[in-house]
Structures are given as structure tokens and as C-alpha cells.
Enzyme design. Structure first.
Site, PDB file in Angstrom:
ATOM      1  N   GLU A 225      22.481   9.464  28.500  1.00  0.00           N
ATOM      2  CA  GLU A 225      23.480  10.336  27.880  1.00  0.00           C
ATOM      3  C   GLU A 225      24.086   9.601  26.669  1.00  0.00           C
ATOM      4  O   GLU A 225      24.249   8.382  26.699  1.00  0.00           O
ATOM      5  CB  GLU A 225      24.545  10.587  28.947  1.00  0.00           C
ATOM      6  CG  GLU A 225      25.731  11.352  28.535  1.00  0.00           C
ATOM      7  CD  GLU A 225      26.767  11.446  29.690  1.00  0.00           C
ATOM      8  OE1 GLU A 225      27.793  12.071  29.479  1.00  0.00           O
ATOM      9  OE2 GLU A 225      26.536  10.890  30.778  1.00  0.00           O
TER      10      GLU A 225
ATOM     11  N   GLY B  93      22.356  -4.803  21.755  1.00  0.00           N
ATOM     12  CA  GLY B  93      22.867  -5.346  23.014  1.00  0.00           C
ATOM     13  C   GLY B  93      21.955  -6.419  23.563  1.00  0.00           C
ATOM     14  O   GLY B  93      21.067  -6.912  22.865  1.00  0.00           O
TER      15      GLY B  93
ATOM     16  N   LYS C 114      17.757   3.026  24.526  1.00  0.00           N
ATOM     17  CA  LYS C 114      17.734   1.562  24.495  1.00  0.00           C
ATOM     18  C   LYS C 114      16.295   1.145  24.356  1.00  0.00           C
ATOM     19  O   LYS C 114      15.459   1.489  25.205  1.00  0.00           O
ATOM     20  CB  LYS C 114      18.253   0.996  25.828  1.00  0.00           C
ATOM     21  CG  LYS C 114      19.723   0.813  25.872  1.00  0.00           C
ATOM     22  CD  LYS C 114      20.161  -0.010  27.075  1.00  0.00           C
ATOM     23  CE  LYS C 114      21.675  -0.027  27.025  1.00  0.00           C
ATOM     24  NZ  LYS C 114      22.324  -0.662  28.120  1.00  0.00           N
TER      25      LYS C 114
ATOM     26  N   ASP D 116      28.596  -6.079  36.621  1.00  0.00           N
ATOM     27  CA  ASP D 116      29.028  -6.512  35.286  1.00  0.00           C
ATOM     28  C   ASP D 116      30.025  -5.497  34.721  1.00  0.00           C
ATOM     29  O   ASP D 116      29.915  -5.055  33.575  1.00  0.00           O
ATOM     30  CB  ASP D 116      27.811  -6.652  34.362  1.00  0.00           C
ATOM     31  CG  ASP D 116      28.149  -7.410  33.084  1.00  0.00           C
ATOM     32  OD1 ASP D 116      29.273  -7.938  32.977  1.00  0.00           O
ATOM     33  OD2 ASP D 116      27.280  -7.457  32.180  1.00  0.00           O
TER      34      ASP D 116
ATOM     35  N   GLY E 112      23.895   0.151  17.855  1.00  0.00           N
ATOM     36  CA  GLY E 112      24.352  -1.211  18.086  1.00  0.00           C
ATOM     37  C   GLY E 112      23.214  -2.034  18.634  1.00  0.00           C
ATOM     38  O   GLY E 112      22.074  -1.568  18.741  1.00  0.00           O
TER      39      GLY E 112
ATOM     40  N   VAL F 171      19.973  -0.292  20.261  1.00  0.00           N
ATOM     41  CA  VAL F 171      20.271   0.989  20.900  1.00  0.00           C
ATOM     42  C   VAL F 171      20.402   2.032  19.792  1.00  0.00           C
ATOM     43  O   VAL F 171      21.085   1.804  18.792  1.00  0.00           O
ATOM     44  CB  VAL F 171      21.592   0.929  21.698  1.00  0.00           C
ATOM     45  CG1 VAL F 171      21.843   2.246  22.418  1.00  0.00           C
ATOM     46  CG2 VAL F 171      21.573  -0.224  22.697  1.00  0.00           C
TER      47      VAL F 171
HETATM   48  P1  ADP Z   1      23.153  -3.759  26.316  1.00  0.00           P
HETATM   49  O1  ADP Z   1      23.703  -3.178  27.558  1.00  0.00           O
HETATM   50  O2  ADP Z   1      21.697  -3.712  26.187  1.00  0.00           O
HETATM   51  O3  ADP Z   1      23.746  -5.087  26.059  1.00  0.00           O
HETATM   52  P2  ADP Z   1      24.889  -1.994  25.075  1.00  0.00           P
HETATM   53  O4  ADP Z   1      24.876  -0.986  26.143  1.00  0.00           O
HETATM   54  O5  ADP Z   1      26.038  -2.910  25.023  1.00  0.00           O
HETATM   55  O6  ADP Z   1      23.602  -2.831  25.137  1.00  0.00           O
HETATM   56  O7  ADP Z   1      24.719  -1.227  23.691  1.00  0.00           O
HETATM   57  C1  ADP Z   1      25.041  -1.774  22.455  1.00  0.00           C
HETATM   58  C2  ADP Z   1      25.965  -0.854  21.696  1.00  0.00           C
HETATM   59  O8  ADP Z   1      25.352   0.409  21.508  1.00  0.00           O
HETATM   60  C3  ADP Z   1      27.243  -0.566  22.467  1.00  0.00           C
HETATM   61  O9  ADP Z   1      28.244  -1.457  22.187  1.00  0.00           O
HETATM   62  C4  ADP Z   1      27.613   0.827  21.999  1.00  0.00           C
HETATM   63  O10 ADP Z   1      28.377   0.759  20.826  1.00  0.00           O
HETATM   64  C5  ADP Z   1      26.291   1.453  21.674  1.00  0.00           C
HETATM   65  N1  ADP Z   1      25.836   2.318  22.780  1.00  0.00           N
HETATM   66  C6  ADP Z   1      25.103   1.946  23.847  1.00  0.00           C
HETATM   67  N2  ADP Z   1      24.852   2.980  24.656  1.00  0.00           N
HETATM   68  C7  ADP Z   1      25.430   4.056  24.098  1.00  0.00           C
HETATM   69  C8  ADP Z   1      25.533   5.446  24.464  1.00  0.00           C
HETATM   70  N3  ADP Z   1      24.978   5.910  25.581  1.00  0.00           N
HETATM   71  N4  ADP Z   1      26.240   6.267  23.668  1.00  0.00           N
HETATM   72  C9  ADP Z   1      26.808   5.781  22.559  1.00  0.00           C
HETATM   73  N5  ADP Z   1      26.772   4.512  22.161  1.00  0.00           N
HETATM   74  C10 ADP Z   1      26.080   3.635  22.909  1.00  0.00           C
HETATM   75 MG    MG Z   2      25.948  -3.319  27.997  1.00  0.00          MG
END
Ligand code: ADP
Ligand code: MG
Length: 630
Positions: A445, A381, A400, A492, A379, A386
Site C-alpha cells: 500500500e 532504505g 521496494k 523493529d 526514498g 523504494v
Molecule cells: P527499508 O524498510 O527498506 O529500510 P523504508 O521502508 O524505510 O525502507 O523506505 C524508505 C523510504 O521510502 C521511507 O522513509 C519512506 O519515506 C518511503 N516509503 C517506504 N514505503 C512507503 C510507502 N508504502 N508509502 C510511501 N512512502 C514509503
Molecule cells: Mg523501514
């Protein structure tokens, strides 16, 4: 007037019903009848009973036990005992051990058939807002020691309890040794999981083998020695103290809840498949979850049987066949259905699933990017892409990749060392960072069911039950209670910042990360990305963050869970939310939340921050509700 059974002058400690009420000790005359324990002012000189100062209704008593005396206790306070009832503990000090034992024995005899007798208690005092034995700060917090005679450790001694005649009171005597710190240097532990060293300083763990703990330099990593004399660091969440015997049985799944057990058993899809799990809802109790297929049926269904305890500390399931240990009880029911839908035919275990370690080896927080392989994009973010990948070709990780200019990197890198130490089964574990190249990576993780918000909207295979939704709430409350106990703010908290693992456990992620975001739209409360919908009035009006603003957000997250991922205040824009919420407007009750669930949500939303509960309290409240649903 009911006739008195015993009378005695004791010293009574004030009950500190409020945290600030003074602690004092007064001599009182205690009078015990079949119904009541009353205490009176006492005129020493005339040897006469004066005015009544208090009464405990013995039917409401939940536990009577010795208490370990304070450090340097004065001689008149060396023999304390506690009577736990609705108003909390009543502490009484006897003149000598004999009188102390006699009163405990008599009281236990009277209360032995009470409802809600506790199975766990606090062996030390509650002082100034804290339990001295376990440092918990909630008075109602579940006890930290299992009453002797109920202890699951007992199964390990191999000694069945001598049969206890029914006339005997349910005495659960406790030897007055100081409560052992549950974990200490020199103790023997047993590996519950295999651990292959991730760094050169680590020691390999072989399942079921014993290790001696040499040093506890870190919250998550201990130095240990194996039976060949080899030494090194081990992740302490991979071992259990020798003597915690249930952990050694393949059918025991310690941290599994009802929905996870159902998931696991349905996936296995075997008639007679079973697990034994903590009835997390009541301390020291266990539940057998059993999957069965009536002949010809394809789907099958799960049943849950609580393992009951008699007042003599014996265990039984559906029909009353009594055993002095749980392993004996299970062995019996592996051969006999005896009241259950089927016998326990097949052990289903989740042991293959080892927990995450706090970092990839002791002292490892800088990860070599060459050890990472990228497999697929998960995804996008706030900080960029990520990805899912492997570390050293075999360990699942999420990576990330921090888009340049999106984060104050130096500050984050400092903070990452602290974040790495936060290790809890309901927090997404930070494994380390790659900071020697750009973009920098954050390695965590990996959770296969992804973001909770998406999971609520699309990922649930069937319509969720109340229990399933509350278990998600409980997971988050426990992860947050751990952060709270480390004085760490999330800032958050929302469904989008929680992830779901393979077996449905929810874990909180991105804690504290918002402080390093470089994006005015996100950081300014007028910005379009600021989490207005999750913010309390004091944040919206004065930007005042505190643990209590996390609590507010938790209430909103409970609402997201119970609406299966609706946008909070969906018809209002940000400005309207600020106006309405500061005027006292709150979210409505979701259809899937009953009044009790809604009242927990609402308890997070008083305008005055100090009136909101703590996460510890929320976790207890959610747990209590879950217990009622079972
Ligand atoms: P940010 O915090 O940088 O905004 P996110 O943590 O929301 O990014 O990550 C974007 C997407 O990636 C999430 O909505 C999720 O679907 C996926 N994702 C992020 N971290 C993980 C993880 N540890 N395991 C599985 N999927 C993840
Ligand atoms: Mg996030």
C-alpha cells in the site's frame, strides 16, 4: 439499617479477580436495599442469614444484564445475570426466568441515573482470562454488544420506539437468544465501496447493493453471490452486514477520529459542512463534527457535539430535542441549528476512500511486474530503493526493489504468504511480491504522507494538539494489538517504521522484516544499525525478543511522537545507552506529554518484561486519556 427491598438465595460465581483464582459456585443470600446489594452466607437448615461475604455499592454499578448461559449448563445455572461495577462482573444465577427478570428490572431501576452506565456489554461470561463472546483477553475490554434500546441498528427497523414514561426504569431487556456470531455464511451484506475485480476469481461489488455470503475460506476474502446469481471472491472489508444502518448514510464516517474529521472539514472549507463519526472514545456513542464560518471569517473552525442518549434510549444533541434514531436526529438538525453554531448544511463524506485489500485479488500474491509502472522514487532504505507507482495503471502502490544480497529472499518469500493475510487499518498492507526476476520487488500500500519520523519533524502544518499526538499513538497501538492477537512480533517498531496516509492516519510497516536482513551492522546488537535506542535491557543484554520487547519499543515511539521526532537518548552513544538503561536510567518526560501520557510511556519500560502491559491494554489506556481530552 436500610430496609431490604428484596431477598433471595442465588448461586454466585467466584469473581476471579486474578486470572488464576479458582472458579467456584456458592449459594448466597442476596439482600437488595436502595444503596447496596449484599450477599451473606446462608444456613439452609435454619433458614438463617450468617456472615456477610460481600457488598456492591449500587452507585458504582455500570450495567445490569442477562448473561447467556454456558454450554451444557447444569439446571441450577440456567438463568444467569451480571452486575458490572468497578471490580468487574458479578455473576449471579437465579432459579428461574421470572426471578431473574424481576431482579434485573429492580436493579436497573435503582441504578438508572448512575454515572458511566455502559452502552456496550459482554453477553457471555468472562472465563479464565477471556470473554467467551468476543475472545478478547482484557477484562476491561469494551463490550462487544450494544445494549438493546441503544443499538444503532435500531434506526433501520423504521419503527420508532414507543414513548417510555419517565417513571419506567431504563430497562434494556435482552432476549436470551445465543449471541449470533456477528458474521456467518448465509448472511446478507451490503457493499460500502465499489470493488472492481482484481483477479478472475473475484466478484464485482456495486456500492449499496446486497450480496449473500457463501463461504468464508480466508480471513480477508469471502465467496459471495450477487443478485444476478454471479459468484466470486470479495474483500470482506468492503462490505457491512445488512442492518448496520448507519453505514448506509453518506454522513457517517465510521473509522474517523477527531483530527481526521477536522482535516477533512477544513479541506472542504464549507460553512455547515459536517460528518458523524464514532466517538471512538466511548463505545456506542457518536459525535457530530461541524465546520462553520462566522460571516466575514475566512478560516472557519470545527466544533464537536456528542450525541447524547437519555436513559430511555433516545438521542439528542445540543438542545434537548429527542429522537428515537440517529438518522432522524440528523435530519432534524439539517434543518434546525437548535443550539449548535449552525445547522448541518453540507454532508462531507470520505466514502470515496476505499480501504486496502489483503492482496490484489483472492489468492494473488505473485504480481506480474509488467503490471507495474514506476512513477517516482520515494526514498532509500535498508533493502534499497523504494518507488511510488501504479498497478495496472490505476492503483497506487509502493514498490521496494530489493537490492541483491540485502535479504534472505527464499525465507522472506515463504513468510510473505503469511504477511499478506495480516490486514488492519493501522498496518501497511502487503499486496504481493514479484519473485520471478531479480531484483525481487515487494509491493505494498502507498501512503502519501510518507515516513512518520519525517512527518513529525517537518510535515505537520500547524503545531499539533495533544489529541493529535495521542491519536497517532492510538493508531499504532491498535495496529500492534492486531499483530499481538496474531502472535506476530514486529522486532523493529519505531517512528521510522511507521507511515502516514493522506488523512493523517498512522500505519505500522516493516513488521517482522528484520529477520530477513542480511547485514551484520543491523542484525548484531553491537552493530551500528541495531535499534539499540528502541531495545529493552533483556534484548541489549541477552538478545531476548518477545512481544514485551515490542512494548518497550512502543514506549520509545510514544516518546518520539511527543518530542516531534527527537532522537531518543540523543546525548548518549550506543554503549552508554546499554550501560545506563540496564542501570535503570529512562527517557525524561517530553514537554508535550503531560504526566498521564508520560505514565503510559513509562508503563512500557519496567526492567522486568512481564510487568509491561499488552498492546490491547495500551490501546485502552490511550483511548481513555483521549476521552478525557475531548
Ligand atoms: P527499508 O524498510 O527498506 O529500510 P523504508 O521502508 O524505510 O525502507 O523506505 C524508505 C523510504 O521510502 C521511507 O522513509 C519512506 O519515506 C518511503 N516509503 C517506504 N514505503 C512507503 C510507502 N508504502 N508509502 C510511501 N512512502 C514509503
Ligand atoms: Mg523501514
Amino acid at each position: 439499617m436500610a430496609s431490604s427491598i428484596m431477598e433471595e438465595c442465588f448461586i454466585k460465581r467466584s469473581q476471579q479477580k486474578k486470572k488464576t483464582s479458582p472458579l467456584n459456585y456458592k449459594e448466597r443470600l442476596f439482600v437488595l436495599t436502595q444503596e447496596k446489594l449484599s450477599y451473606y452466607e446462608y444456613d439452609q437448615d435454619k433458614g438463617r442469614r450468617k456472615s456477610l461475604r460481600g457488598t456492591v455499592d449500587l452507585q458504582k454499578v455500570k450495567c445490569v444484564e442477562k448473561v447467556y448461559p454456558e454450554h451444557h449448563a447444569p439446571t441450577e445455572r440456567l438463568y444467569p445475570f451480571q452486575v458490572i461495577y468497578d471490580d468487574g462482573p458479578l455473576y449471579i444465577f437465579a432459579k428461574n426466568g421470572e426471578i431473574q427478570s424481576e431482579w434485573i428490572r429492580k436493579l436497573k431501576e435503582i441504578v438508572r441515573y448512575n454515572k458511566d452506565l455502559k452502552q456496550k456489554y459482554h453477553p457471555c461470561f468472562w472465563v479464565d482470562g477471556q470473554w467467551q463472546c468476543c475472545q478478547q483477553e482484557v477484562k476491561q475490554a469494551m463490550g462487544c454488544r450494544v445494549l438493546q434500546g441503544l443499538s444503532k441498528d435500531r434506526g433501520g427497523s423504521g419503527k420508532p420506539l414507543p414513548p417510555t414514561p419517565v417513571e419506567e426504569p431504563a430497562v434494556q431487556t435482552l432476549s436470551l437468544e445465543p449471541p449470533k456470531p456477528s458474521l456467518s455464511v448465509g448472511m446478507t451484506v451490503i457493499a460500502e465501496h465499489e470493488y472492481i475485480p482484481l483477479s478472475a476469481q473475484d466478484l464485482e461489488l456495486k456500492k449499496d447493493e446486497e450480496y449473500t455470503i457463501l463461504e468464508m475460506p480466508d480471513a480477508n476474502w469471502w465467496r459471495a453471490r450477487d443478485k444476478y446469481g454471479r459468484e466470486g471472491y470479495i474483500p470482506n472489508n468492503y462490505v457491512v452486514q445488512a442492518g448496520n444502518v448507519l453505514e448506509r448514510y453518506p454522513w457517517y464516517c465510521k473509522n474517523m477520529n477527531r483530527s481526521q474529521a477536522e482535516n477533512l472539514l477544513k479541506t472542504e472549507n464549507k460553512d455547515g459542512g459536517f460528518v458523524v463519526r464514532d466517538s471512538r472514545l466511548k463505545a456506542g456513542q457518536y459525535t457530530v463534527s461541524l465546520f462553520s464560518k462566522i460571516s466575514g471569517e475566512t478560516a472557519g473552525s470545527c466544533r464537536h457535539y456528542n450525541i447524547c442518549t437519555t436513559s430511555q434510549g433516545q438521542f439528542y444533541l445540543a438542545d434537548k430535542h429527542f429522537f428515537s434514531t440517529i438518522p432522524e436526529l440528523i435530519t432534524y438538525h439539517q434543518h434546525n441549528a437548535a443550539g449548535m453554531v449552525s445547522r448541518l448544511k453540507i454532508i462531507v463524506s470520505n466514502r470515496a476512500h476505499a480501504p486496502s485489500t489483503a492482496g490484489l485479488g483472492y489468492g494473488m500474491w505473485e504480481i506480474n511486474p509488467r503490471h507495474l509502472t514506476f512513477i517516482k522514487e520515494l526514498g532509500n532504505g535498508q533493502f534499497g530503493v523504494v518507488k511510488y507507482g501504479k498497478w495496472q495503471g490505476q492503483h497506487d502502490v509502493a514498490i521496494k526493489m530489493i537490492k541483491e544480497g540485502s535479504m534472505s529472499e527464499e525465507e522472506f518469500i515463504e513468510e510473505a504468504k503469511i504477511m499478506m493475510k495480516l490486514c488492519h487499518e493501522n498496518l501497511v498492507q502487503l499486496y504481493g511480491v514479484c519473485t520471478k526476476q531479480r531484483p525481487i520487488y515487494i509491493v505494498t500500500e502507498f501512503l502519501s504522507n510518507g515516513c512518520l519520523l519525517t512527518y513529525l519533524k517537518e510535515g505537520l502544518k500547524q503545531h499539533p494538539t495533544n489529541i493529535q499526538l495521542l491519536e497517532m499513538c492510538k493508531d499504532v497501538a491498535e495496529g500492534m494489538a492486531y499483530l499481538e492477537s496474531n502472535q506476530y512480533l514486529h522486532r523493529d517498531l519505531a517512528a521510522r517504521n511507521c507511515l502516514v496516509d493522506t488523512n493523517g492516519t498512522v500505519k505500522v510497516t516493516d513488521f517482522g522484516l528484520s529477520r530477513y536482513v542480511l547485514d551484520d551492522e543491523y542484525t548484531s546488537s553491537e552493530g551500528s544499525k541495531f535499534p539499540v535506542r528502541w531495545s529493552p535491557p533483556e534484548v541489549l543484554l541477552y538478545r531476548k525478543f518477545s512481544s514485551k520487547s515490542d512494548i518497550w519499543a512502543y514506549g520509545i515511539l510514544m516518546w518520539e511522537i511527543h518530542t516531534l521526532g527527537k532522537l531518543p537518548y540523543e546525548r548518549l552513544d550506543n554503549q552508554a545507552i546499554v550501560d545506563q538503561v540496564s542501570k535503570g536510567y529512562r527517557l525524561y518526560r517530553p514537554q508535550l506529554a503531560n504526566e498521564r501520557v508520560y505514565s503510559i510511556m513509562k508503563s512500557c519500560w519496567p526492567e522486568k518484561a512481564e510487568e509491561r502491559p499488552t498492546f490491547q491494554e495500551l490501546a485502552v489506556n490511550v483511548q481513555d486519556l483521549l476521552y478525557e481530552f475531548q
